[in-house]
Scaffold this motif. Structure first.
Motif, short mmCIF file in Angstrom:
data_model
loop_
_atom_site.label_atom_id
_atom_site.label_comp_id
_atom_site.label_asym_id
_atom_site.label_seq_id
_atom_site.Cartn_x
_atom_site.Cartn_y
_atom_site.Cartn_z
N THR A 137 -33.84 -7.56 117.05
CA THR A 137 -32.60 -7.13 117.69
C THR A 137 -32.15 -8.12 118.76
OG1 THR A 137 -33.11 -4.80 117.25
CG2 THR A 137 -31.53 -5.26 119.03
N VAL A 138 -33.06 -8.50 119.64
CA VAL A 138 -32.71 -9.43 120.72
C VAL A 138 -32.25 -10.77 120.16
CG1 VAL A 138 -33.60 -10.69 122.72
CG2 VAL A 138 -34.13 -8.27 122.44
N ALA A 139 -32.85 -11.21 119.06
CA ALA A 139 -32.42 -12.47 118.45
C ALA A 139 -30.95 -12.42 118.08
CB ALA A 139 -33.28 -12.75 117.21
N PHE A 140 -30.50 -11.31 117.51
CA PHE A 140 -29.09 -11.22 117.13
C PHE A 140 -28.18 -10.94 118.33
CE2 PHE A 140 -30.47 -11.39 112.77
CZ PHE A 140 -29.42 -12.07 112.17
N VAL A 141 -28.71 -10.34 119.39
CA VAL A 141 -27.93 -10.22 120.63
C VAL A 141 -27.64 -11.62 121.18
CG1 VAL A 141 -28.02 -9.46 123.05
CG2 VAL A 141 -28.72 -7.89 121.22
N ALA A 184 -27.76 -14.47 119.52
CA ALA A 184 -26.90 -15.18 118.57
C ALA A 184 -25.45 -14.81 118.75
CB ALA A 184 -27.36 -14.89 117.14
N ASN A 185 -25.18 -13.52 118.98
CA ASN A 185 -23.80 -13.09 119.23
C ASN A 185 -23.25 -13.69 120.52
OD1 ASN A 185 -22.47 -11.07 117.31
ND2 ASN A 185 -24.57 -10.35 117.36
N ALA A 186 -24.09 -13.78 121.55
CA ALA A 186 -23.67 -14.39 122.81
C ALA A 186 -23.32 -15.86 122.60
CB ALA A 186 -24.75 -14.23 123.87
N ALA A 187 -24.13 -16.54 121.81
CA ALA A 187 -23.89 -17.97 121.56
C ALA A 187 -22.59 -18.19 120.79
CB ALA A 187 -25.07 -18.57 120.80
N VAL A 188 -22.40 -17.42 119.73
CA VAL A 188 -21.18 -17.60 118.92
C VAL A 188 -19.95 -17.21 119.74
CG1 VAL A 188 -21.02 -15.38 117.68
CG2 VAL A 188 -20.35 -17.49 116.54
N ALA A 189 -20.08 -16.23 120.63
CA ALA A 189 -18.96 -15.83 121.50
C ALA A 189 -18.67 -16.90 122.56
CB ALA A 189 -19.27 -14.50 122.18
N SER A 190 -19.64 -17.77 122.82
CA SER A 190 -19.46 -18.87 123.77
C SER A 190 -18.95 -20.13 123.08
CB SER A 190 -20.80 -19.19 124.46
OG SER A 190 -21.25 -18.09 125.19
N ASP A 191 -18.41 -19.95 121.89
CA ASP A 191 -17.80 -21.04 121.13
C ASP A 191 -18.81 -22.07 120.64
OD1 ASP A 191 -15.51 -21.96 119.88
OD2 ASP A 191 -15.01 -23.34 121.50
#
Length: 120
Positions: free
Chosen positions: A20-24, A26-33
């Protein structure tokens, strides 16, 4: 902040907190462009299968299936380790959206220009 980011994930139902934390992250990274990649290996390859993550929901986080869906919808990519996938006899016709089975060379190519990474 353009650039690349890799999240390497070796866990699935054997450690749902890490998955779960891995995808949290990953979502933060992709949201940071960041051009973001999740690399599923070892037990993590099981997350490549439709329906597998449906019942994973760690307290305090969104359900894993929702995190995975939002990651891909935001432009994230999921690479699945080919030898790990084959060892577990998983189904190539049952991949979640955004998942691609690759060899290690593809990960090295993505990271070749110094992409930072985290592992779970």
């Amino acid at each position: 902040m353009p650039g690349k980011f890799v999240v390497s994930l070796t866990c699935a139902k054997n450690d749902t907190d890490k998955a779960t934390v891995a995808f949290v992250v990953a979502n933060a990274a992709v949201a940071s462009d960041k051009k973001t990649l999740v690399f599923l290996s070892i037990e993590g390859t099981r997350l490549s299968q439709k329906g597998y993550a449906d019942d994973i929901h760690e307290e305090g986080f969104a359900p894993l299936k929702d995190l995975m869906k939002s990651f891909v919808e935001a432009g994230g990519e999921i690479y699945v380790c080919s030898p790990c996938f084959k060892k577990r006899k998983l189904d190539e016709n049952n991949l979640v959206p955004g998942a691609v089975i690759v060899g290690g060379a593809k990960l090295v190519e993505f990271m070749g220009e110094g992409a930072p990474s985290v592992s779970y």
